[in-house]
Design an enzyme around this catalytic site. Sequence first.
Site, short mmCIF file in Angstrom:
data_model
loop_
_atom_site.label_atom_id
_atom_site.label_comp_id
_atom_site.label_asym_id
_atom_site.label_seq_id
_atom_site.Cartn_x
_atom_site.Cartn_y
_atom_site.Cartn_z
N LYS A 29 3.26 47.53 40.16
CA LYS A 29 3.38 47.10 38.77
C LYS A 29 3.49 45.58 38.65
O LYS A 29 4.21 44.95 39.39
CB LYS A 29 4.62 47.75 38.15
CG LYS A 29 4.76 47.54 36.67
CD LYS A 29 5.57 48.64 36.04
CE LYS A 29 5.71 48.49 34.55
NZ LYS A 29 4.47 48.34 33.82
N GLY A 43 9.11 42.70 43.71
CA GLY A 43 8.31 42.78 44.94
C GLY A 43 6.86 42.46 44.70
O GLY A 43 6.21 41.76 45.49
N CYS A 44 6.32 42.94 43.60
CA CYS A 44 4.91 42.72 43.29
C CYS A 44 4.65 41.25 42.97
O CYS A 44 3.59 40.71 43.32
CB CYS A 44 4.48 43.62 42.13
SG CYS A 44 4.63 45.38 42.53
N THR A 45 5.60 40.61 42.32
CA THR A 45 5.47 39.18 42.02
C THR A 45 5.49 38.37 43.31
O THR A 45 4.65 37.49 43.51
CB THR A 45 6.59 38.73 41.06
OG1 THR A 45 6.46 39.45 39.83
CG2 THR A 45 6.52 37.23 40.79
N ALA A 57 2.12 38.88 45.12
CA ALA A 57 1.02 38.17 44.45
C ALA A 57 1.12 36.67 44.65
O ALA A 57 0.11 35.99 44.90
CB ALA A 57 1.00 38.52 42.96
#
Length: 154
Positions: A38, A43-45, A48
């Site tokens: 998401k 974690g995704c930030t 990325a």
Amino acid sequence: MLKIGDNAPELTLPNQDDVEISLRDLAGKWIVLYFYPKDNTPGCTTEACDFTATLPQFDTLGAVVLGVSPDSTASHQKFIAKQKLDITLLSDSTTQIAQRYGVWQLKKFCGKEYMGIVRSTFLIDPEGKIAQIWSNVKVKDHASEVKKALEALV
């Protein structure tokens, strides 16, 4: 489940600018295809931002970095703007591609079960074959780990 040496399943998905991206259009290049749950989550930030920070090295190695999540193209646009990302994000809103790659799985959190993306990365060679797979990815140092694996193969 996909294995090293398998042909990477074809995909055609819209990027953050609603431009369709297909693997066949990237033939002859190395592709880092990473699936994440998401936009704008911790974690995704981190993942990325780490891929954005190492993007110049991936470019030098002739590799394209593509992030895939079920988020909309509008969500991807906001995520890119907020985090100043330089990578391409693809919207798999139907989760059809995540299912094809085997990363749409049953997950558990706080005693609840639900279907979601299991953070995974596929390194695809210029002939369209899977050269490396990372499953249940731990975000810390992952982009560097993928870069090192690519350097060993190029």
